[in-house]
Each structure stands twice: as C-alpha cells, then as structure tokens.
Design an enzyme around this catalytic site. Structure first.
Site, mmCIF file in Angstrom:
data_model
loop_
_atom_site.group_PDB
_atom_site.id
_atom_site.type_symbol
_atom_site.label_atom_id
_atom_site.label_comp_id
_atom_site.label_asym_id
_atom_site.label_seq_id
_atom_site.Cartn_x
_atom_site.Cartn_y
_atom_site.Cartn_z
ATOM 1 N N ASP A 60 5.527 7.283 -1.569
ATOM 2 C CA ASP A 60 6.277 6.047 -1.313
ATOM 3 C C ASP A 60 7.409 6.434 -0.374
ATOM 4 O OD1 ASP A 60 8.095 3.947 -1.283
ATOM 5 O OD2 ASP A 60 7.697 3.385 -3.355
ATOM 6 N N ASN A 87 3.376 5.955 9.675
ATOM 7 C CA ASN A 87 2.690 4.678 9.930
ATOM 8 C C ASN A 87 3.139 3.560 8.993
ATOM 9 O OD1 ASN A 87 0.068 3.048 10.769
ATOM 10 N ND2 ASN A 87 0.066 3.188 8.533
ATOM 11 N N TYR A 164 12.142 -7.260 11.382
ATOM 12 C CA TYR A 164 11.075 -6.354 11.832
ATOM 13 C C TYR A 164 11.296 -5.858 13.261
ATOM 14 C CZ TYR A 164 6.311 -4.700 12.837
ATOM 15 O OH TYR A 164 5.230 -3.947 13.225
ATOM 16 N N LYS A 168 12.081 -1.783 14.522
ATOM 17 C CA LYS A 168 11.273 -0.985 15.462
ATOM 18 C C LYS A 168 12.121 -0.511 16.644
ATOM 19 C CE LYS A 168 7.400 -1.152 13.139
ATOM 20 N NZ LYS A 168 6.845 0.044 12.483
ATOM 21 N N THR A 199 -4.338 -7.219 10.948
ATOM 22 C CA THR A 199 -4.204 -6.515 9.665
ATOM 23 C C THR A 199 -3.479 -7.438 8.684
ATOM 24 O OG1 THR A 199 -2.016 -5.590 10.149
ATOM 25 C CG2 THR A 199 -3.924 -4.274 10.859
#
Ligand SMILES: NC(=O)c1ccc[n+]([C@@H]2O[C@H](COP(=O)([O-])OP(=O)(O)OC[C@H]3O[C@@H](n4cnc5c(N)ncnc54)[C@H](OP(=O)(O)O)[C@@H]3O)[C@@H](O)[C@H]2O)c1
Length: 251
Positions: A60, A87, A164, A168, A199
């Site tokens: 985790d 990832n 998000y 990044k 996904t």
C-alpha cells in the site's frame, strides 16, 4: 545472464497489470505490488498463467511501513531492484477549483505524490545496488502546465480541476528532482504519459487500450545506457497529430 527484477506498484489491474505483463514477456521477474491480497494474488496467477515469472508483493503506497516491508522482502529475496514503476494512483475529488474538497485533495496527494516518494526512498538502496536501475513515475499529460494553458491543445479544452492534475504536475517536478540527484549515477528517472486509456480510473472513457497505455512505462523501464533521464515521455495527444505517436512532452 542475470534476470531483471522489476517492481510495479498498483499492478493488479489497468495499466499497472499490463506493464507487469509486458515486462514479464520480456523476461523480467515481475514483482506485482498490490494493496489488497486477494486482488494481488489474482494478478500474480494471471501473470503466471500468461507465462511471466511473477510474484505478488503486498504494498500500500500510502503506508510507509508497507513500503519498507516490501523493500526488506525484495532485499532478502533478490538483494537488488533493477526497475521500479511507480504506477499506483487514484483520481477522486474532481470538479471546479472553486469547489475543491480539501480532504479528497489530500487523499489524492497521499497516493499520487507522497506514496511515490515513500516507495522510491524505500527502494533506492536496492536500486543503487543494481548495475543500471530505471525508475518510471507514471504521470499524465494532464499534469503538463504547458499543455493545460494552451487552448489549441486537447488538454487545454478539458474542464478545470485541481486534485488529480496538480498531483501529476507535482510528480513531474519530483521526477526531475530525483533525476537531478541521481545524475551522476547509472540510475535513470523518467515520467511516463500513458495517454488517455480506458481503465477503472476514468470509468473506461479513454480511447487507448491498457496494453497501449503500458507502452510508455515499458519503454522507459527498459532504456539503454544512452537513454535520457529527467523527461516526461509518452503518448502525444495533439488536435491534428497522428494517433499513435510517442515522444517527449512539455512539462
Ligand atoms: N487511465 C488513463 O487514462 C491514465 C492517463 C494518464 C495517466 N494514468 C496513470 O496511469 C496509472 C495507472 O492508472 P490506471 O488508469 O491503470 O488506473 P486503475 O485501473 O484505477 O489502476 C490503479 C491501480 O493503482 C492501485 N492503487 C490505488 N491506490 C493504491 C495504494 N494506496 N496502494 C497501492 N496500490 C494502489 C489500484 O489498486 P486497487 O485495485 O486496490 O484500487 C490499481 O491497481 C496511474 O498513475 C494513473 O494516474 C492513467
């Protein structure tokens, strides 16, 4: 010939699973990191059924103790790590910047930003022991400030949101800083852009397959000695450009 040992975080599904599968197909021993044992064991079985030498590793990324336990296990089993693919990520708390839910934003940063640092720092002693280690941080074109502020880019047309995309952007700088620290070593550190991939992360709205999405990570994970370090590299999404093009992206 010595086998390449590769750890992929969040390898139980999506782009991470495909990255593990493709690295396994190239002969690497793939350590499939997953936070859930059942999902991790299922991924291990699927990878092995596909012919890969694969082992599930409980990991985790938001739990520093879990990252250290994974590093200790890899040390005992293999004594080094050749490839680390950071990832694992989540995408929650979308919506306009003015409506940002700070708890959701913190949750995203725990996984997408702090998790990468915790795992990388736990694994670095093992990566330094490898002859030519590669670190791949799975980032995104939505973290590119250049693309986001360009109205001609498809990224410039996307709705504004904070959690998000900014996680990044932070990961991009983190990549550049690790590359800087490790400049005089054989370790290469790059950020991968999978492209917009179908996904669970985006409820399968992407236009690329998970196998295609994994290609940038695999490319950067298997760079030769003359390859770059400190780049954001991967799928190029332009308004009128070719569909399957790859290359460096602007930060
Ligand atoms: N899909 C896209 O269009 C796209 C585009 C650009 C970049 N990316 C990036 O590609 C990477 C993979 O995303 P994906 O699209 O394949 O998403 P996904 O299918 O949702 O997979 C995410 C993976 O991360 C794992 N994960 C989440 N939190 C974790 C934690 N705390 N510890 C360990 N594992 C954790 C998930 O495990 P569980 O199953 O346990 O939740 C899952 O295995 C991410 O870094 C994402 O930001 C995706």
């Amino acid at each position: 010939m010595t086998t390449t040992i590769a750890l992929v975080t969040g390898a139980n599904k999506g782009i991470g699973f495909e990255t593990a599968r493709q690295l396994g197909a190239r002969g690497a021993t793939v350590l499939a990191g997953a936070r859930d044992e059942t999902r991790g064991r299922q991924a291990e079985k699927a990878l092995r059924d596909g012919g890969a030498e694969a082992r599930f590793v409980p990991l985790d990324v938001t739990d520093a103790k879990s990252a250290q336990a994974a590093a200790d296990w890899i040390d005992r089993e293999y004594g080094r790590l050749d490839i680390l693919v950071n990832n694992a990520a989540i995408a929650v708390g979308g919506g306009a910047p003015s409506q940002t839910d700070l708890d959701a934003m913190r949750e995203v940063y725990e996984t997408n930003v702090f998790g990468v640092i915790a795992v990388t720092n736990a694994m670095l002693p093992l990566l330094r022991r490898a002859p030519a280690a590669r670190i791949v941080n799975v980032s995104s074109e939505v973290g590119s400030i250049t693309a986001t502020t360009d109205p001609a880019s498809p990224l410039g047309q996307m709705p504004a949101s904070l959690a998000y995309p900014s996680s990044k952007s932070a990961l991009n700088m983190i990549t550049a800083m690790y590359a800087k620290e490790l400049r005089d070593t054989p370790v290469k550190v790059n950020a991968a852009n999978p492209g917009y991939t179908a996904t669970d992360l985006n409820r399968h709205s992407g236009f690329r397959s998970a196998a295609e999405g994994a290609e940038a990570s695999v490319y950067l994970a298997t760079l030769g000695p003359d390859g770059p370090s400190g780049l954001l590299w991967g799928h190029l999404w332009t308004a009128d450009g070719p569909a399957g093009a790859y290359g460096p992206l602007p930060w």
